[in-house]
Design a protein around this motif. Structure first.
Motif, PDB file in Angstrom:
ATOM      1  N   GLY A 284       8.916   9.659   3.282  1.00  0.00           N
ATOM      2  CA  GLY A 284       8.787  10.575   4.408  1.00  0.00           C
ATOM      3  C   GLY A 284       7.517  11.389   4.335  1.00  0.00           C
ATOM      4  N   HIS A 285       7.686  12.725   4.354  1.00  0.00           N
ATOM      5  CA  HIS A 285       6.519  13.612   4.379  1.00  0.00           C
ATOM      6  C   HIS A 285       6.031  13.859   2.954  1.00  0.00           C
ATOM      7  CE1 HIS A 285       3.843  16.162   6.570  1.00  0.00           C
ATOM      8  NE2 HIS A 285       4.126  17.208   5.814  1.00  0.00           N
ATOM      9  N   GLY A 286       5.352  12.858   2.418  1.00  0.00           N
ATOM     10  CA  GLY A 286       4.956  12.859   1.021  1.00  0.00           C
ATOM     11  C   GLY A 286       5.811  11.873   0.251  1.00  0.00           C
ATOM     12  N   PHE A 287       5.223  11.225  -0.730  1.00  0.00           N
ATOM     13  CA  PHE A 287       5.913  10.174  -1.461  1.00  0.00           C
ATOM     14  C   PHE A 287       6.625  10.785  -2.662  1.00  0.00           C
ATOM     15  CE2 PHE A 287       2.384   7.058   0.049  1.00  0.00           C
ATOM     16  CZ  PHE A 287       2.834   7.211   1.362  1.00  0.00           C
ATOM     17  N   GLU A 288       7.953  10.777  -2.620  1.00  0.00           N
ATOM     18  CA  GLU A 288       8.757  11.452  -3.629  1.00  0.00           C
ATOM     19  C   GLU A 288       9.122  10.553  -4.814  1.00  0.00           C
ATOM     20  OE1 GLU A 288       9.452  14.629  -3.644  1.00  0.00           O
ATOM     21  OE2 GLU A 288       8.484  14.995  -1.710  1.00  0.00           O
ATOM     22  N   LYS A 289       9.259   9.275  -4.576  1.00  0.00           N
ATOM     23  CA  LYS A 289       9.642   8.377  -5.660  1.00  0.00           C
ATOM     24  C   LYS A 289       8.474   8.189  -6.626  1.00  0.00           C
ATOM     25  CE  LYS A 289      12.811   5.810  -2.668  1.00  0.00           C
ATOM     26  NZ  LYS A 289      13.085   4.508  -2.023  1.00  0.00           N
ATOM     27  N   GLU A 290       8.815   8.107  -7.904  1.00  0.00           N
ATOM     28  CA  GLU A 290       7.770   8.017  -8.918  1.00  0.00           C
ATOM     29  C   GLU A 290       6.854   6.826  -8.693  1.00  0.00           C
ATOM     30  OE1 GLU A 290       8.274   6.857 -13.345  1.00  0.00           O
ATOM     31  OE2 GLU A 290       8.331   9.060 -13.318  1.00  0.00           O
ATOM     32  N   GLU A 291       7.445   5.672  -8.365  1.00  0.00           N
ATOM     33  CA  GLU A 291       6.630   4.474  -8.218  1.00  0.00           C
ATOM     34  C   GLU A 291       5.703   4.551  -7.010  1.00  0.00           C
ATOM     35  OE1 GLU A 291      10.820   3.370  -6.633  1.00  0.00           O
ATOM     36  OE2 GLU A 291       9.920   4.622  -8.212  1.00  0.00           O
ATOM     37  N   THR A 292       6.162   5.164  -5.918  1.00  0.00           N
ATOM     38  CA  THR A 292       5.296   5.270  -4.751  1.00  0.00           C
ATOM     39  C   THR A 292       4.240   6.353  -4.944  1.00  0.00           C
ATOM     40  OG1 THR A 292       6.983   6.664  -3.698  1.00  0.00           O
ATOM     41  CG2 THR A 292       6.938   4.338  -3.084  1.00  0.00           C
ATOM     42  N   ALA A 293       4.584   7.430  -5.661  1.00  0.00           N
ATOM     43  CA  ALA A 293       3.592   8.467  -5.960  1.00  0.00           C
ATOM     44  C   ALA A 293       2.487   7.894  -6.844  1.00  0.00           C
ATOM     45  CB  ALA A 293       4.258   9.660  -6.630  1.00  0.00           C
ATOM     46  N   PHE A 294       2.876   7.146  -7.867  1.00  0.00           N
ATOM     47  CA  PHE A 294       1.882   6.498  -8.721  1.00  0.00           C
ATOM     48  C   PHE A 294       1.044   5.523  -7.902  1.00  0.00           C
ATOM     49  CE2 PHE A 294       4.184   8.075 -12.413  1.00  0.00           C
ATOM     50  CZ  PHE A 294       3.180   8.210 -13.359  1.00  0.00           C
ATOM     51  N   GLY A 295       1.700   4.819  -6.994  1.00  0.00           N
ATOM     52  CA  GLY A 295       0.975   3.879  -6.156  1.00  0.00           C
ATOM     53  C   GLY A 295      -0.060   4.571  -5.285  1.00  0.00           C
ATOM     54  N   TYR A 296       0.324   5.723  -4.751  1.00  0.00           N
ATOM     55  CA  TYR A 296      -0.606   6.473  -3.909  1.00  0.00           C
ATOM     56  C   TYR A 296      -1.835   6.921  -4.700  1.00  0.00           C
ATOM     57  CZ  TYR A 296      -2.664  10.535  -1.620  1.00  0.00           C
ATOM     58  OH  TYR A 296      -3.562  11.441  -1.103  1.00  0.00           O
ATOM     59  N   TYR A 297      -1.613   7.577  -5.839  1.00  0.00           N
ATOM     60  CA  TYR A 297      -2.756   8.089  -6.601  1.00  0.00           C
ATOM     61  C   TYR A 297      -3.604   6.967  -7.175  1.00  0.00           C
ATOM     62  CZ  TYR A 297      -1.171  12.800  -5.901  1.00  0.00           C
ATOM     63  OH  TYR A 297      -0.818  13.990  -5.298  1.00  0.00           O
ATOM     64  N   GLY A 298      -2.969   5.847  -7.516  1.00  0.00           N
ATOM     65  CA  GLY A 298      -3.747   4.699  -7.947  1.00  0.00           C
ATOM     66  C   GLY A 298      -4.630   4.168  -6.829  1.00  0.00           C
ATOM     67  N   ALA A 299      -4.083   4.128  -5.615  1.00  0.00           N
ATOM     68  CA  ALA A 299      -4.858   3.657  -4.466  1.00  0.00           C
ATOM     69  C   ALA A 299      -6.006   4.607  -4.152  1.00  0.00           C
ATOM     70  CB  ALA A 299      -3.941   3.504  -3.259  1.00  0.00           C
ATOM     71  N   VAL A 300      -5.746   5.914  -4.243  1.00  0.00           N
ATOM     72  CA  VAL A 300      -6.809   6.896  -4.003  1.00  0.00           C
ATOM     73  C   VAL A 300      -7.906   6.748  -5.049  1.00  0.00           C
ATOM     74  CG1 VAL A 300      -7.382   9.354  -3.946  1.00  0.00           C
ATOM     75  CG2 VAL A 300      -5.298   8.537  -2.836  1.00  0.00           C
ATOM     76  N   GLU A 301      -7.505   6.583  -6.308  1.00  0.00           N
ATOM     77  CA  GLU A 301      -8.492   6.432  -7.378  1.00  0.00           C
ATOM     78  C   GLU A 301      -9.382   5.217  -7.127  1.00  0.00           C
ATOM     79  OE1 GLU A 301      -8.642   6.524 -12.254  1.00  0.00           O
ATOM     80  OE2 GLU A 301      -6.816   5.815 -11.264  1.00  0.00           O
ATOM     81  N   ARG A 302      -8.794   4.118  -6.724  1.00  0.00           N
ATOM     82  CA  ARG A 302      -9.580   2.903  -6.449  1.00  0.00           C
ATOM     83  C   ARG A 302     -10.484   3.108  -5.232  1.00  0.00           C
ATOM     84  NH1 ARG A 302      -4.530   0.810  -7.863  1.00  0.00           N
ATOM     85  NH2 ARG A 302      -3.916   0.543  -5.685  1.00  0.00           N
ATOM     86  N   PHE A 303      -9.958   3.778  -4.216  1.00  0.00           N
ATOM     87  CA  PHE A 303     -10.753   4.040  -3.012  1.00  0.00           C
ATOM     88  C   PHE A 303     -11.975   4.892  -3.351  1.00  0.00           C
ATOM     89  CE2 PHE A 303     -11.631   6.972   0.511  1.00  0.00           C
ATOM     90  CZ  PHE A 303     -11.955   6.079   1.532  1.00  0.00           C
ATOM     91  N   LEU A 304     -11.763   5.954  -4.117  1.00  0.00           N
ATOM     92  CA  LEU A 304     -12.870   6.824  -4.495  1.00  0.00           C
ATOM     93  C   LEU A 304     -13.871   6.091  -5.389  1.00  0.00           C
ATOM     94  CD1 LEU A 304     -11.004  10.191  -5.219  1.00  0.00           C
ATOM     95  CD2 LEU A 304     -12.308   9.588  -3.175  1.00  0.00           C
ATOM     96  N   ALA A 305     -13.363   5.298  -6.330  1.00  0.00           N
ATOM     97  CA  ALA A 305     -14.259   4.566  -7.229  1.00  0.00           C
ATOM     98  C   ALA A 305     -15.158   3.607  -6.448  1.00  0.00           C
ATOM     99  CB  ALA A 305     -13.444   3.791  -8.268  1.00  0.00           C
TER     100      ALA A 305
END
Length: 311
Positions: A284-305
């Motif tokens: 929903g409004h922010g990813f609460e599950k651990e796996e989706t939160a990790f997925g989000y920050y991993g995707a952001v890290e790759r995007f920024l890199a």
């Protein structure tokens, strides 16, 4: 900070924390012999405070003379260098504010080599009613100017350089990231929009809100002039984007409905803009599950890199 207390009020647990330490818990016992302090555990034992970055309170003057407070976190060991900067406006926006203390998201980006700037722009809480009310009707206007002015301050103070600034935020912060990419595209290298508002006309619609009181408040706080709402909606200015953008949304978002992404994606495709997206069907409004939160920050890290690598 007292977290719990015994019925006799002679034993209690306290949590001591800082900007670099998420917290240590202690048992305090009061007796005739005095006060006894006993360590219990760390809030996050894997975190090593000496490897974390310091959060520095800052203040700058907006273009209309208003004093804006906030926080700057610089990468450890690079406190005196110009480094890539991520502006991270908070969500809300009204009555909410960033505070001094341990922020895992900020530390994540600082550990990757970015300075993180968190302005408590007008409308934020904690600075009095007049300051909060000064943000009413200023989405995409003076509230956004405060973010632009924070970037100019950071460059003038030697914390970063022109063309080495990105913007990232969630909810209202996502709106601000979109506004930065559309209204001041010359200012940023990348923008990351996390469950952000793309169309102000959607969040002021009574039929979507389902509550006339909340709808009336939103129309007061955001605005009710259709022409102004359209003009300040990033979805109407996608053609102006000239930087890579990333967007993350949950299909079950009750606050920023998924329609915000649907209308935005249509415009991004229409204008041939480069973008990355991450859609989670069960979030929903922010990813609460651990796996989706990790997925989000991993995707952001790759995007920024890829598009905005640290120097």
């Amino acid at each position: 900070l007292v977290t719990s207390m015994a019925d006799d009020e002679k034993r209690f647990i306290i949590r001591a924390f800082s900007d670099r330490d998420p917290g240590q818990y202690y048992l305090v016992e009061m007796s005739a012999a005095g006060l006894r302090l006993q360590p219990v555990t760390a809030a996050r034992p894997a975190i090593k405070p000496e490897q974390m970055s310091s959060m520095m309170p800052i203040v700058y003057t907006a273009r209309d003379g208003l004093k804006i407070h906030g926080y700057l976190t610089r990468p450890l060991g690079r406190e005196k260098e110009r480094v890539p900067l991520l502006v991270m406006p908070h969500g809300g926006p009204f009555g909410v504010r960033d505070t001094w203390g341990f922020n895992p998201e900020v530390q994540f980006f600082a550990s990757r080599g970015y300075a993180v700037l968190q302005p408590n722009f007008r409308g934020s809480g904690g600075y009095g009613w007049e300051f909060e009310r000064s943000g009413f009707g200023e989405w995409g206007a003076k509230m956004q100017d405060d973010l632009t002015d924070s970037v100019k301050w950071a460059i003038a103070e030697g914390h970063t350089s022109a063309n080495t600034v990105g913007i990232i935020g969630a909810s209202y912060g996502g709106y601000a990231a979109l506004a930065g990419a559309t209204f001041t595209p010359e200012l940023y290298r990348v923008a990351v929009n996390y469950v952000g508002v793309s169309d102000l006309r959607l969040i002021t619609r009574y039929d979507l809100i389902g509550n006339s009181v909340a709808g009336a408040w939103l129309q007061r706080a955001v605005g009710n002039d259709p022409a102004v709402l359209a003009a300040r909606s990033p979805v109407e200015h996608v053609a102006s984007i000239r930087i890579p953008t990333m967007h993350a949304y949950g299909r079950n978002d009750p606050r920023v409905e998924f329609e915000h992404w649907e209308v935005l994606e249509r415009e991004l495709k229409k204008h041939g803009k480069e973008y990355a997206s991450l859609i989670e069907d069960a979030e929903g409004h922010g990813f609460e599950k651990e796996e989706t939160a990790f997925g989000y920050y991993g995707a952001v890290e790759r995007f920024l890199a890829k598009h905005f690598p640290p120097q």
